[in-house]
Motif scaffolding. Structure first.
Motif, PDB file in Angstrom:
ATOM      1  N   ASP A 203     -10.468  -1.712  -6.645  1.00 40.26           N
ATOM      2  CA  ASP A 203     -10.090  -0.571  -5.816  1.00 40.26           C
ATOM      3  C   ASP A 203     -11.114   0.555  -5.937  1.00 40.26           C
ATOM      4  OD1 ASP A 203      -8.234   0.161  -3.925  1.00 40.26           O
ATOM      5  OD2 ASP A 203      -7.041   1.348  -5.306  1.00 40.26           O
ATOM      6  N   SER A 236      -6.381   3.269   4.556  1.00 45.51           N
ATOM      7  CA  SER A 236      -5.561   2.208   5.142  1.00 45.51           C
ATOM      8  C   SER A 236      -5.722   0.914   4.361  1.00 45.51           C
ATOM      9  CB  SER A 236      -5.928   1.988   6.609  1.00 45.51           C
ATOM     10  OG  SER A 236      -7.300   1.650   6.728  1.00 45.51           O
ATOM     11  N   ARG A 237      -6.940   0.627   3.929  1.00 45.98           N
ATOM     12  CA  ARG A 237      -7.176  -0.585   3.134  1.00 45.98           C
ATOM     13  C   ARG A 237      -6.448  -0.482   1.791  1.00 45.98           C
ATOM     14  NH1 ARG A 237      -8.866  -1.751  -2.093  1.00 45.98           N
ATOM     15  NH2 ARG A 237      -9.587  -3.907  -2.161  1.00 45.98           N
ATOM     16  N   THR A 238      -6.506   0.701   1.168  1.00 49.48           N
ATOM     17  CA  THR A 238      -5.838   0.909  -0.122  1.00 49.48           C
ATOM     18  C   THR A 238      -4.330   0.742   0.013  1.00 49.48           C
ATOM     19  OG1 THR A 238      -7.570   2.430  -0.847  1.00 49.48           O
ATOM     20  CG2 THR A 238      -5.453   2.571  -1.972  1.00 49.48           C
ATOM     21  N   ILE A 239      -3.761   1.318   1.078  1.00 41.59           N
ATOM     22  CA  ILE A 239      -2.315   1.216   1.290  1.00 41.59           C
ATOM     23  C   ILE A 239      -1.897  -0.232   1.509  1.00 41.59           C
ATOM     24  CG2 ILE A 239      -0.439   1.799   2.880  1.00 41.59           C
ATOM     25  CD1 ILE A 239      -1.806   4.504   3.321  1.00 41.59           C
ATOM     26  N   ASN A 240      -2.631  -0.949   2.350  1.00 37.96           N
ATOM     27  CA  ASN A 240      -2.281  -2.342   2.647  1.00 37.96           C
ATOM     28  C   ASN A 240      -2.359  -3.220   1.405  1.00 37.96           C
ATOM     29  OD1 ASN A 240      -1.864  -1.756   5.347  1.00 37.96           O
ATOM     30  ND2 ASN A 240      -3.961  -2.249   5.949  1.00 37.96           N
ATOM     31  N   THR A 241      -3.425  -3.051   0.638  1.00 35.51           N
ATOM     32  CA  THR A 241      -3.598  -3.873  -0.569  1.00 35.51           C
ATOM     33  C   THR A 241      -2.510  -3.568  -1.596  1.00 35.51           C
ATOM     34  OG1 THR A 241      -5.990  -3.895  -0.215  1.00 35.51           O
ATOM     35  CG2 THR A 241      -5.201  -4.521  -2.394  1.00 35.51           C
ATOM     36  N   SER A 242      -2.268  -2.291  -1.835  1.00 35.89           N
ATOM     37  CA  SER A 242      -1.267  -1.907  -2.828  1.00 35.89           C
ATOM     38  C   SER A 242       0.130  -2.342  -2.400  1.00 35.89           C
ATOM     39  CB  SER A 242      -1.283  -0.387  -3.042  1.00 35.89           C
ATOM     40  OG  SER A 242      -2.539   0.045  -3.506  1.00 35.89           O
ATOM     41  N   PHE A 243       0.441  -2.172  -1.117  1.00 38.49           N
ATOM     42  CA  PHE A 243       1.781  -2.496  -0.637  1.00 38.49           C
ATOM     43  C   PHE A 243       2.072  -3.995  -0.750  1.00 38.49           C
ATOM     44  CE2 PHE A 243       4.670  -3.606   2.925  1.00 38.49           C
ATOM     45  CZ  PHE A 243       5.786  -2.914   2.496  1.00 38.49           C
ATOM     46  N   THR A 244       1.128  -4.825  -0.317  1.00 41.38           N
ATOM     47  CA  THR A 244       1.368  -6.272  -0.379  1.00 41.38           C
ATOM     48  C   THR A 244       1.461  -6.755  -1.829  1.00 41.38           C
ATOM     49  OG1 THR A 244      -1.034  -6.601  -0.146  1.00 41.38           O
ATOM     50  CG2 THR A 244       0.306  -6.777   1.844  1.00 41.38           C
ATOM     51  N   THR A 275      -4.346   2.956  -8.159  1.00 39.42           N
ATOM     52  CA  THR A 275      -4.563   3.510  -6.824  1.00 39.42           C
ATOM     53  C   THR A 275      -4.851   5.005  -6.909  1.00 39.42           C
ATOM     54  OG1 THR A 275      -3.076   1.848  -5.884  1.00 39.42           O
ATOM     55  CG2 THR A 275      -3.535   3.800  -4.544  1.00 39.42           C
TER      56      THR A 275
END
Length: 308
Positions: A203, A236-244, A275
């Motif tokens: 990250d 957006s990339r950070t949110i998607n990776t962390s959420f999944t 994050t």
């Protein structure tokens, strides 16, 4: 900027507040680790583990009640996979030889809880536990060292220092939380910490790579604007990776049983902290080292005149 940011959040407007928060958390975590240490599990301290299966669903409280008044009343009783299986973990007992713990515990369990049958008995000696603890600590240090070497060659010195500081920040805070909550720290949790090192570094590298790219490509000279824009571009990339990733860990936490609970707890905390650190710890370190466009200028190769 190289890409139009989908967000327009002023991350750096409160960076000093989060810098102070990080310092407090790290100092507090180091203090906890120095004064009360970690609640090491049987993997590191030694002891006996008994796995038993019941004819029907086993009630954990019934097992704990049955062990009261016996030498094993301090044992840890957890569910082991299915509702019919349990694991009873007994630390090393000073007043009982190690080779007698398993048979005595089996006798107590099967006599007081007739529906339970012992399936497996495992013993970990104190010497083996000490070796595992030392080797695990060495593995953790080696992982951090190799990450340091990789980042040092991947980025400039300033980015290398910022990324490694963020990595240490994450590990120390997770260990500090385990010390504060007295959660058991065993080999499963150590595996989670090693996984956290990889996740946190990845990250931080994504953020650092975009910042480096924008420092080189933009005509903007204000480091704060460049870094703020870079954080918005990677958000957006950070949110998607962390959420999944969190979805998987939440499923493990609720449905993985006691065996996976400590692993999922460590990574749930670690991903949240990782994050946060990729945004605020990395950037605060860059400002502390006064990063600017000069750090990213690629030197031109000088042409060497042919010899006459």
């Amino acid at each position: 900027m190289s890409n139009k940011a989908p967000f327009s959040i002023n991350f750096l407007g409160i960076r000093r507040v989060f810098a102070a928060l990080s310092i407090i958390l790290v100092i507090g975590s180091i203090g906890l680790l120095a004064t009360q240490g970690l609640n090491l599990g049987m993997d590191f301290t030694g002891g006996t583990s008994v796995v038993a299966k019941g004819e029907n669903e086993v009630i954990i409280d019934d097992v704990r009640s049955a062990l009261e008044g016996t030498p094993f009343e301090e044992a840890t009783v957890v569910r082991y996979g299915s509702p019919r299986d349990i694991s009873i973990r007994v630390p090393t007992l000073n007043d009982m030889p190690a080779d007698q713990v398993g048979p005595r515990l089996t006798e107590v369990v099967e006599s007081k809880l007739p529906g339970l049958k012992v399936q497996q008995v495992e013993f970990v000696g104190p010497q083996v536990g000490d070796e595992l603890r030392d080797e695990s600590g060495l593995a953790l240090l080696m992982a951090l060292g190799l990450m340091l070497v990789y980042v040092w060659f991947r980025f400039t010195n300033k980015f290398g220092v910022a990324t490694v500081v963020a990595l240490l920040h994450d590990v120390i805070i997770v260990l500090g939380l385990f010390s504060l909550m007295r959660w058991t720290f065993d080999l499963t949790v150590l595996a989670a910490v090693l996984a956290l090192i990889g996740y946190s570094l990845n990250d931080s590298i994504v953020v650092a790579d975009r910042i480096r790219e924008n420092f080189r490509d933009t005509r903007e000279t204000d480091p704060e604007k460049i870094i703020n824009g870079s954080l918005n571009e990677t958000l957006s990339r950070t949110i998607n990776t962390s959420f999944t990733t969190l979805l998987v860990l939440i499923a493990l936490f609720f449905f993985g049983g006691e065996v996976m609970r400590a692993f999922s707890e460590a990574l749930l905390v670690g991903i949240a902290v990782g994050t946060y650190s990729s945004i605020y710890v990395v950037t605060n370190m860059l400002f502390l080292m006064k990063v600017d466009k000069q750090d990213f200028i690629i030197p031109e190769k000088k042409e060497v005149d042919d010899m006459p």
